[in-house]
Design a protein around this motif. Structure first.
Motif, PDB file in Angstrom:
ATOM      1  N   CYS A 117       0.848  -1.188   0.000  1.00  0.00           N
ATOM      2  CA  CYS A 117       0.000   0.000   0.000  1.00  0.00           C
ATOM      3  C   CYS A 117       0.884   1.238   0.000  1.00  0.00           C
ATOM      4  N   ASN A 118       0.936   1.894  -1.139  1.00  0.00           N
ATOM      5  CA  ASN A 118       1.742   3.105  -1.251  1.00  0.00           C
ATOM      6  C   ASN A 118       1.106   4.284  -0.514  1.00  0.00           C
ATOM      7  N   CYS A 119      -0.203   4.294  -0.412  1.00  0.00           N
ATOM      8  CA  CYS A 119      -0.875   5.416   0.256  1.00  0.00           C
ATOM      9  C   CYS A 119      -0.464   5.529   1.725  1.00  0.00           C
ATOM     10  N   PHE A 120      -0.299   4.388   2.390  1.00  0.00           N
ATOM     11  CA  PHE A 120       0.026   4.395   3.816  1.00  0.00           C
ATOM     12  C   PHE A 120       1.394   3.778   4.113  1.00  0.00           C
ATOM     13  N   GLY A 121       2.157   3.430   3.079  1.00  0.00           N
ATOM     14  CA  GLY A 121       3.500   2.899   3.270  1.00  0.00           C
ATOM     15  C   GLY A 121       3.529   1.539   3.949  1.00  0.00           C
ATOM     16  N   ILE A 122       2.570   0.685   3.632  1.00  0.00           N
ATOM     17  CA  ILE A 122       2.477  -0.644   4.258  1.00  0.00           C
ATOM     18  C   ILE A 122       3.203  -1.662   3.387  1.00  0.00           C
ATOM     19  N   THR A 123       4.090  -2.428   4.005  1.00  0.00           N
ATOM     20  CA  THR A 123       4.894  -3.408   3.280  1.00  0.00           C
ATOM     21  C   THR A 123       4.270  -4.805   3.339  1.00  0.00           C
ATOM     22  N   GLU A 124       4.789  -5.690   2.484  1.00  0.00           N
ATOM     23  CA  GLU A 124       4.365  -7.099   2.509  1.00  0.00           C
ATOM     24  C   GLU A 124       4.572  -7.692   3.886  1.00  0.00           C
ATOM     25  N   GLU A 125       5.717  -7.403   4.490  1.00  0.00           N
ATOM     26  CA  GLU A 125       6.025  -7.950   5.814  1.00  0.00           C
ATOM     27  C   GLU A 125       4.993  -7.504   6.850  1.00  0.00           C
ATOM     28  N   GLN A 126       4.553  -6.249   6.762  1.00  0.00           N
ATOM     29  CA  GLN A 126       3.552  -5.770   7.711  1.00  0.00           C
ATOM     30  C   GLN A 126       2.224  -6.487   7.503  1.00  0.00           C
ATOM     31  N   VAL A 127       1.830  -6.681   6.256  1.00  0.00           N
ATOM     32  CA  VAL A 127       0.583  -7.400   5.974  1.00  0.00           C
ATOM     33  C   VAL A 127       0.693  -8.832   6.490  1.00  0.00           C
ATOM     34  N   LYS A 128       1.830  -9.481   6.247  1.00  0.00           N
ATOM     35  CA  LYS A 128       2.025 -10.854   6.721  1.00  0.00           C
ATOM     36  C   LYS A 128       1.983 -10.924   8.239  1.00  0.00           C
ATOM     37  N   LYS A 129       2.546  -9.917   8.912  1.00  0.00           N
ATOM     38  CA  LYS A 129       2.519  -9.899  10.383  1.00  0.00           C
ATOM     39  C   LYS A 129       1.091  -9.778  10.886  1.00  0.00           C
ATOM     40  N   HIS A 130       0.303  -8.899  10.276  1.00  0.00           N
ATOM     41  CA  HIS A 130      -1.098  -8.761  10.678  1.00  0.00           C
ATOM     42  C   HIS A 130      -1.863 -10.055  10.407  1.00  0.00           C
TER      43      HIS A 130
ATOM     44  N   GLN B   9      -5.276  -9.462  -0.986  1.00  0.00           N
ATOM     45  CA  GLN B   9      -5.994 -10.732  -1.125  1.00  0.00           C
ATOM     46  C   GLN B   9      -5.041 -11.849  -1.529  1.00  0.00           C
ATOM     47  N   ALA B  10      -4.141 -11.557  -2.449  1.00  0.00           N
ATOM     48  CA  ALA B  10      -3.168 -12.562  -2.891  1.00  0.00           C
ATOM     49  C   ALA B  10      -2.246 -12.977  -1.746  1.00  0.00           C
ATOM     50  N   LEU B  11      -1.792 -12.017  -0.969  1.00  0.00           N
ATOM     51  CA  LEU B  11      -0.921 -12.343   0.167  1.00  0.00           C
ATOM     52  C   LEU B  11      -1.666 -13.175   1.210  1.00  0.00           C
ATOM     53  N   LEU B  12      -2.899 -12.850   1.469  1.00  0.00           N
ATOM     54  CA  LEU B  12      -3.683 -13.602   2.443  1.00  0.00           C
ATOM     55  C   LEU B  12      -3.993 -15.007   1.942  1.00  0.00           C
ATOM     56  N   GLY B  13      -4.138 -15.154   0.637  1.00  0.00           N
ATOM     57  CA  GLY B  13      -4.451 -16.458   0.067  1.00  0.00           C
ATOM     58  C   GLY B  13      -3.307 -17.442   0.139  1.00  0.00           C
ATOM     59  N   ARG B  14      -2.092 -16.953   0.351  1.00  0.00           N
ATOM     60  CA  ARG B  14      -0.917 -17.814   0.382  1.00  0.00           C
ATOM     61  C   ARG B  14      -0.637 -18.406   1.749  1.00  0.00           C
ATOM     62  N   GLY B  15      -1.140 -17.791   2.800  1.00  0.00           N
ATOM     63  CA  GLY B  15      -0.808 -18.231   4.153  1.00  0.00           C
ATOM     64  C   GLY B  15      -1.947 -18.966   4.820  1.00  0.00           C
ATOM     65  N   ALA B  16      -1.630 -19.604   5.916  1.00  0.00           N
ATOM     66  CA  ALA B  16      -2.652 -20.270   6.713  1.00  0.00           C
ATOM     67  C   ALA B  16      -3.439 -19.219   7.480  1.00  0.00           C
ATOM     68  N   CYS B  17      -4.709 -19.442   7.600  1.00  0.00           N
ATOM     69  CA  CYS B  17      -5.568 -18.500   8.289  1.00  0.00           C
ATOM     70  C   CYS B  17      -6.422 -19.269   9.291  1.00  0.00           C
ATOM     71  N   PRO B  18      -6.356 -18.937  10.577  1.00  0.00           N
ATOM     72  CA  PRO B  18      -7.159 -19.658  11.571  1.00  0.00           C
ATOM     73  C   PRO B  18      -8.646 -19.622  11.256  1.00  0.00           C
ATOM     74  N   THR B  19      -9.148 -18.493  10.742  1.00  0.00           N
ATOM     75  CA  THR B  19     -10.567 -18.397  10.419  1.00  0.00           C
ATOM     76  C   THR B  19     -10.933 -19.362   9.305  1.00  0.00           C
ATOM     77  N   ARG B  20     -10.084 -19.482   8.286  1.00  0.00           N
ATOM     78  CA  ARG B  20     -10.350 -20.436   7.207  1.00  0.00           C
ATOM     79  C   ARG B  20     -10.389 -21.853   7.741  1.00  0.00           C
ATOM     80  N   GLU B  21      -9.537 -22.163   8.697  1.00  0.00           N
ATOM     81  CA  GLU B  21      -9.520 -23.500   9.280  1.00  0.00           C
ATOM     82  C   GLU B  21     -10.845 -23.786   9.977  1.00  0.00           C
ATOM     83  N   LEU B  22     -11.441 -22.789  10.647  1.00  0.00           N
ATOM     84  CA  LEU B  22     -12.726 -22.983  11.295  1.00  0.00           C
ATOM     85  C   LEU B  22     -13.805 -23.306  10.274  1.00  0.00           C
ATOM     86  N   VAL B  23     -13.770 -22.636   9.129  1.00  0.00           N
ATOM     87  CA  VAL B  23     -14.747 -22.908   8.075  1.00  0.00           C
ATOM     88  C   VAL B  23     -14.559 -24.319   7.539  1.00  0.00           C
ATOM     89  N   LYS B  24     -13.310 -24.728   7.325  1.00  0.00           N
ATOM     90  CA  LYS B  24     -13.043 -26.079   6.840  1.00  0.00           C
ATOM     91  C   LYS B  24     -13.525 -27.132   7.823  1.00  0.00           C
TER      92      LYS B  24
END
Length: 82
Positions: free
Chosen positions: A7-20, A49-64
Motif C-alpha cells: 500500500c503506497n498510500c500508507f506505506g504498508i509493506t508485505e512484511e507488515q501485511v504478513k505480520k497482521h 488478497q493474494a498475500l492472504l491467500g498464500r498463508g494459513a488463516c485460523p478463520t479459514r480453518e474454522l470454516v473447513k
C-alpha cells in the motif's frame, strides 16, 4: 533491506501485511482495520488478497472444520473500511 510496498498510500509493506495475518487478520477488511491498507485508493486490495491467500488463516480453518458461523462472527464486528 529490500522492502516491497503493498500500500503506497500508507506505506504498508508485505512484511507488515504478513505480520497482521499472522496475528489473525484473515481478510482485506481485517488488514484495513489493523493498518489502513486498502482504505484510500484501493489499488492494493487485490495484492492483499493474494498475500492472504498464500498463508494459513485460523478463520479459514474454522470454516473447513464445519463451523462457518464462528468465522463469519469474527468479521461481523469489524468497522467498514472507508
Amino acid at each position: 533491506m529490500n522492502r516491497m510496498f503493498v500500500c503506497n498510500c500508507f506505506g504498508i509493506t508485505e512484511e507488515q501485511v504478513k505480520k497482521h495475518a499472522d496475528d489473525g487478520a484473515c481478510t482485506p477488511r481485517q488488514i484495513a482495520s489493523a493498518c489502513k491498507a486498502g482504505t484510500d485508493c484501493g489499488s492494493c486490495v487485490r495484492r492483499i488478497q493474494a498475500l492472504l491467500g498464500r498463508g494459513a488463516c485460523p478463520t479459514r480453518e474454522l470454516v473447513k472444520d464445519g463451523n462457518p458461523a464462528v468465522a463469519l462472527a469474527s468479521d461481523a464486528e469489524l468497522p467498514e473500511a472507508a
